[in-house]
Design an enzyme around this catalytic site. Sequence first.
Site, PDB file in Angstrom:
ATOM      1  N   ASP A  93       0.813  -1.214   0.029  1.00 15.47           N
ATOM      2  CA  ASP A  93       0.038  -0.058  -0.107  1.00 15.47           C
ATOM      3  C   ASP A  93       0.934   1.225  -0.083  1.00 15.47           C
ATOM      4  OD1 ASP A  93      -2.556  -1.434  -0.030  1.00 15.47           O
ATOM      5  OD2 ASP A  93      -2.471  -1.397   1.980  1.00 15.47           O
TER       6      ASP A  93
ATOM      7  N   GLY B  73       1.677   2.789  -2.574  1.00 16.45           N
ATOM      8  CA  GLY B  73       1.075   3.586  -3.818  1.00 16.45           C
ATOM      9  C   GLY B  73       1.597   3.245  -5.232  1.00 16.45           C
TER      10      GLY B  73
ATOM     11  N   LYS C 193       1.911  -7.013 -14.215  1.00 19.23           N
ATOM     12  CA  LYS C 193       1.860  -7.530 -12.969  1.00 19.23           C
ATOM     13  C   LYS C 193       2.050  -8.810 -12.696  1.00 19.23           C
ATOM     14  CE  LYS C 193      -0.362  -6.331  -8.399  1.00 19.23           C
ATOM     15  NZ  LYS C 193       1.021  -5.644  -7.900  1.00 19.23           N
TER      16      LYS C 193
ATOM     17  N   ASP D 298      -5.569  -3.946  -9.250  1.00 20.57           N
ATOM     18  CA  ASP D 298      -4.225  -3.209  -9.790  1.00 20.57           C
ATOM     19  C   ASP D 298      -3.985  -3.487 -11.025  1.00 20.57           C
ATOM     20  OD1 ASP D 298      -4.288  -2.059  -7.207  1.00 20.57           O
ATOM     21  OD2 ASP D 298      -2.663  -3.238  -6.433  1.00 20.57           O
TER      22      ASP D 298
ATOM     23  N   GLY E 221       5.728  -4.647  -9.055  1.00 22.65           N
ATOM     24  CA  GLY E 221       6.007  -5.911  -7.989  1.00 22.65           C
ATOM     25  C   GLY E 221       4.888  -6.089  -7.057  1.00 22.65           C
ATOM     26  N   ALA E 222       4.953  -6.723  -6.058  1.00 23.82           N
ATOM     27  CA  ALA E 222       3.789  -6.822  -5.116  1.00 23.82           C
ATOM     28  C   ALA E 222       4.476  -6.775  -3.619  1.00 23.82           C
ATOM     29  CB  ALA E 222       3.235  -8.161  -5.129  1.00 23.82           C
ATOM     30  N   GLY E 223       3.945  -5.836  -2.867  1.00 22.75           N
ATOM     31  CA  GLY E 223       4.260  -5.672  -1.552  1.00 22.75           C
ATOM     32  C   GLY E 223       5.824  -4.623  -1.594  1.00 22.75           C
TER      33      GLY E 223
ATOM     34  N   PRO F 299       0.826  14.370  -3.167  1.00 24.01           N
ATOM     35  CA  PRO F 299       0.274  14.451  -1.896  1.00 24.01           C
ATOM     36  C   PRO F 299      -1.077  13.407  -1.756  1.00 24.01           C
ATOM     37  CG  PRO F 299      -0.881  15.713  -3.732  1.00 24.01           C
ATOM     38  CD  PRO F 299       0.582  15.235  -4.255  1.00 24.01           C
TER      39      PRO F 299
END
Length: 232
Positions: free
Chosen positions: A13, A15, A38, A55, A118-120, A206
């Site tokens: 998470d 982003g 992905k 995603d 990637g993932a994580g 932001p």
Amino acid sequence: MKKRFFIAGTDTDAGKTTVACALLAKARNQGLSTAAVKPVAAGCIETKEGLRNNDAEQLLAQCTMPLYYEQVNPVAFLAPIAPHIAAQQQGQRLQVDRLAGFTRGVLMQGANLTLVEGAGGWRVPVNERETLADLAIALGIPVVLVVGMRLGCINHTLLTVEAITRDGLTLAGWVANCIDPQMAELDANIMTLQHRIQAPMLGVVPNLANIEKASARMAACQTYLDLEMLLN
């Protein structure tokens, strides 16, 4: 011009998808061809067409190359858990060489800009001995690091940058993504990272949590990213 980058995050998470989609959209707006992969996604929904990851669908929507979903996300799992655990629960074993093969199929499309998400974080396991970092190493492409700006991010970021460098890869740039709207001393944290990271900062995004629609968040994110710095 054929630019390829591996999009990594300091954590789950951070982003990655929002930043990746924004970079792809910005490239599209400049008339460049785009593609994305992905390779593995855990956390999908069941549809008539099979498992679908949100995603991956967002990434696909920003691809100008004629890709179908399974090319963008070749390995999908239903449960939103670590990929290697999800694979074990399905009686499967993920392997980096197989993920790399899927990814190279998209890289061979020859888009002006191809992003591999990637993932994580950087060391997310693929199996008992390999991690997603090994996929980036196998592909040999530069890395863009998305930093989730929140308490503790300096340590997470510097450890990740150190790992990327030790793995023999180039950090092409990083993005400060302000995921915690209440983060204390945000500017000081960003300045600390700028001082300690040799790669260029591509932008400060932001907090966009008040924008509910993913496509709108991506559109807003574009305005804060310097694509030219990445492509030159």
